[in-house]
Design a protein around this motif. Sequence first.
Motif, PDB file in Angstrom:
ATOM      1  N   ALA A  44       1.611   7.061   9.395  1.00 25.71           N
ATOM      2  CA  ALA A  44       1.024   6.056  10.294  1.00 25.71           C
ATOM      3  C   ALA A  44       1.494   4.649   9.922  1.00 25.71           C
ATOM      4  O   ALA A  44       1.782   3.820  10.800  1.00 25.71           O
ATOM      5  CB  ALA A  44      -0.495   6.134  10.238  1.00 25.71           C
ATOM      6  N   ALA A  45       1.593   4.385   8.640  1.00 26.59           N
ATOM      7  CA  ALA A  45       2.044   3.062   8.194  1.00 26.59           C
ATOM      8  C   ALA A  45       3.491   2.808   8.613  1.00 26.59           C
ATOM      9  O   ALA A  45       3.832   1.730   9.112  1.00 26.59           O
ATOM     10  CB  ALA A  45       1.892   2.944   6.682  1.00 26.59           C
ATOM     11  N   CYS A  46       4.333   3.797   8.406  1.00 27.69           N
ATOM     12  CA  CYS A  46       5.748   3.625   8.757  1.00 27.69           C
ATOM     13  C   CYS A  46       5.934   3.502  10.265  1.00 27.69           C
ATOM     14  O   CYS A  46       6.764   2.708  10.740  1.00 27.69           O
ATOM     15  CB  CYS A  46       6.567   4.783   8.203  1.00 27.69           C
ATOM     16  SG  CYS A  46       6.662   4.807   6.382  1.00 27.69           S
ATOM     17  N   ARG A  47       5.167   4.257  11.015  1.00 28.30           N
ATOM     18  CA  ARG A  47       5.266   4.148  12.475  1.00 28.30           C
ATOM     19  C   ARG A  47       4.824   2.773  12.946  1.00 28.30           C
ATOM     20  O   ARG A  47       5.399   2.197  13.876  1.00 28.30           O
ATOM     21  CB  ARG A  47       4.428   5.244  13.139  1.00 28.30           C
ATOM     22  CG  ARG A  47       5.080   6.619  13.076  1.00 28.30           C
ATOM     23  CD  ARG A  47       4.185   7.683  13.693  1.00 28.30           C
ATOM     24  NE  ARG A  47       4.862   8.985  13.709  1.00 28.30           N
ATOM     25  CZ  ARG A  47       4.257  10.136  13.974  1.00 28.30           C
ATOM     26  NH1 ARG A  47       2.946  10.148  14.250  1.00 28.30           N
ATOM     27  NH2 ARG A  47       4.932  11.267  13.958  1.00 28.30           N
TER      28      ARG A  47
ATOM     29  N   THR B 155       5.244  11.832   1.355  1.00 23.52           N
ATOM     30  CA  THR B 155       5.725  10.926   2.394  1.00 23.52           C
ATOM     31  C   THR B 155       5.428  11.440   3.801  1.00 23.52           C
ATOM     32  O   THR B 155       5.502  10.663   4.755  1.00 23.52           O
ATOM     33  CB  THR B 155       7.234  10.689   2.245  1.00 23.52           C
ATOM     34  OG1 THR B 155       7.912  11.941   2.278  1.00 23.52           O
ATOM     35  CG2 THR B 155       7.537   9.962   0.941  1.00 23.52           C
ATOM     36  N   ASP B 156       5.089  12.737   3.939  1.00 18.52           N
ATOM     37  CA  ASP B 156       4.715  13.237   5.260  1.00 18.52           C
ATOM     38  C   ASP B 156       3.200  13.230   5.468  1.00 18.52           C
ATOM     39  O   ASP B 156       2.700  13.753   6.462  1.00 18.52           O
ATOM     40  CB  ASP B 156       5.277  14.644   5.501  1.00 18.52           C
ATOM     41  CG  ASP B 156       4.773  15.662   4.479  1.00 18.52           C
ATOM     42  OD1 ASP B 156       4.050  15.262   3.532  1.00 18.52           O
ATOM     43  OD2 ASP B 156       5.117  16.847   4.622  1.00 18.52           O
ATOM     44  N   ASP B 157       2.466  12.628   4.534  1.00 16.06           N
ATOM     45  CA  ASP B 157       1.015  12.485   4.671  1.00 16.06           C
ATOM     46  C   ASP B 157       0.715  11.551   5.845  1.00 16.06           C
ATOM     47  O   ASP B 157       1.464  10.608   6.130  1.00 16.06           O
ATOM     48  CB  ASP B 157       0.436  11.901   3.381  1.00 16.06           C
ATOM     49  CG  ASP B 157      -1.069  11.765   3.422  1.00 16.06           C
ATOM     50  OD1 ASP B 157      -1.763  12.693   2.996  1.00 16.06           O
ATOM     51  OD2 ASP B 157      -1.556  10.700   3.885  1.00 16.06           O
TER      52      ASP B 157
ATOM     53  N   ALA C 231       0.810  -1.221   0.000  1.00 14.06           N
ATOM     54  CA  ALA C 231       0.000   0.000   0.000  1.00 14.06           C
ATOM     55  C   ALA C 231       0.845   1.274   0.000  1.00 14.06           C
ATOM     56  O   ALA C 231       0.527   2.241  -0.713  1.00 14.06           O
ATOM     57  CB  ALA C 231      -0.942  -0.006   1.204  1.00 14.06           C
ATOM     58  N   VAL C 232       1.908   1.313   0.785  1.00 13.72           N
ATOM     59  CA  VAL C 232       2.699   2.547   0.875  1.00 13.72           C
ATOM     60  C   VAL C 232       3.350   2.901  -0.460  1.00 13.72           C
ATOM     61  O   VAL C 232       3.236   4.046  -0.927  1.00 13.72           O
ATOM     62  CB  VAL C 232       3.734   2.456   2.006  1.00 13.72           C
ATOM     63  CG1 VAL C 232       4.651   3.673   1.989  1.00 13.72           C
ATOM     64  CG2 VAL C 232       3.039   2.345   3.367  1.00 13.72           C
ATOM     65  N   PRO C 233       4.037   1.969  -1.161  1.00 12.97           N
ATOM     66  CA  PRO C 233       4.573   2.322  -2.480  1.00 12.97           C
ATOM     67  C   PRO C 233       3.496   2.768  -3.463  1.00 12.97           C
ATOM     68  O   PRO C 233       3.743   3.651  -4.292  1.00 12.97           O
ATOM     69  CB  PRO C 233       5.251   1.023  -2.944  1.00 12.97           C
ATOM     70  CG  PRO C 233       5.599   0.307  -1.691  1.00 12.97           C
ATOM     71  CD  PRO C 233       4.479   0.614  -0.747  1.00 12.97           C
TER      72      PRO C 233
END
Length: 639
Positions: A525-528, A518-520, A507-509
Amino acid sequence: MEVQLMGKDFLMEVQRCLGRARDRLLSHQDIEGWWKAELETNVSIEAEDLFLREFLGIADPEVTRQTANWIRHCQRADGTWATYYEGPPDLSVTVEAYWALRYAGDPADADHMAKAAAYIRDEGGVECSRVFTRLWMALFGLWRWEDLPALPPEVILLPKRLPLNIYDFACWARQTVVALTVVGAHRPVRPMGLDLDEINTGVVPPEREPAPAGTWARRFQRLDRALHLYERRPSRWLRERALRRAERWIISRQEADGCWGGIQPPWVYSLLALHLRGYPLNHPILARGLAGFDTWTIVEGDMRRLECCQSPVWDTCLALVALADAGVDPADPQLVAGARWLLDEEVRVVGDWAERRPNLPPGGWAFEFENDNYPDLDDTAEVALALRRIRVPDSGRVQDALDRAVTWTNGMQCSDGGWAAFDADNCSRLVAELPFCDFGEVTDPPSADVTAHVIEMLCELDADGFGSAVDHQVVARGVAWLSAAQEPDGSWFGRWGANHLYGTGAAVPALVSAGVPTDDDRVVAACRWLESVQNRDGGWGEDLRSYDDPAWRGRGMSTPSQTAWALLALVAGGRASGEAARRGVAWLVGNQRDDGSWDEPWYTGTGFPGDFYIRYHLYRLVFPVMALGRWLRAVGNGR
């Protein structure tokens, strides 16, 4: 092996690791251009193969002996079998494995058999196994046909506008159900000369327990009782009409290599159905179908096992994407050979998907060598992503294929904006309530991972100017669907891979390809979430129990493929230089084998969540190559 996370030495070690893995992946390519590694599942595949051969009268003592050796090899110390490596015991798989070993000659009082039988009895016995297990038993007189849920062949006569028509089922369930209605109408019994009294308990099967009043399950129980009454004296002309139509339907869907749907269950049941309709084993249809199993059989030493499916298109497109990400020249002859093979595999005929999209021209790819009736959106998206990376001399042919893929993909978008694997708007909630349907997923609704792959494909092709038919409104609706599907913890559910690590890694890519910064909040939330579930050793893993128990979400032993999925998301999310990504890369470097690959006994592929899982033998190599290549490119660009 401890790996430092900083400095030129670390980068050089990652580059060496990637080089070894890249070379290993290149060495797996077939001379014809494709990649294909084994798809490993559970031993019910081998058990049912023995049952099929016995029923058809083609049992071979050597085949039985070698297959029994494999089934015995897969038994755990407690006497049980599971649906995946180190998973909990599974009753139905254990029943079928125990039965297969009894058939092969193992005595019931042998220690390994007694342990299995004790587990089966403790779990309620054969009576509590899945309907499909008891259906196999009915073929040999070990269960009464009258005690199975009814599914008459007349269902094939239901028009598409009515609920419970065959196109309300997902393609894999549809092909299985149509064939089984024919088998059930004939109710054959061919005793194999043994009983299984020691694992019968006499309890009431789960589907016979009264469902709560006012539920669809209770209504379908009443319908099942009515259908059983009909089965005693069916309308002769209506029954024969239904059987003839089902027979024609089955025959028209046999693939060139003899299979049905490119997967084992409909293949087996279609052979049974046609045999019961009077087709001899030497009839070209049955002969081709039986011969096809030889290409799915693996014999190692004195053990024999089968693949439930084969994945050459999927393996090839992923390998090409990974090798391109690893820096292999886009004009490299091996990559060009792979791209040309994929171009030859394009599906240009109309399949079952056209029942919901009758005016849509074909243009996509299937998962297997042969499965023209059922191309899928996931393979189509990944093939397109691979083709755009390779410099094929005949660029016009590539352009035409990609344009057809984009048109077909646009047209296969579901009404809610997402994409499913094989069909559009295959979301009936009623079919899953049928007492017959306890074998896993029976519909094909949109999923986050497929939707993400499609979005990524459309956006990359649009950016390259390849996909001239890309519709920005289609992409926007897809992004909205994917955004709404994000879980409160920031992850995404993974339908076809285990599980939230797979969904989030896709989903992220996709969102970043669609222009999401990328700061959305969605990306952050996904990266965290990924950082919060990273294992102490630096890798990532998610046990398949997460499909049934949310407490397992993002938890499990670190694996190469799942670590790579997390890295793909972190790199796309602009966090390649962060500590989490560097620790993940270090885990891959530190756990690489001398041959350039990685060990991965865990199953990270999903067939039916909660019921059927797959160990893709190429995943442990192809995804780390992809992730390491993208990470190196990202840190080289200062990310």
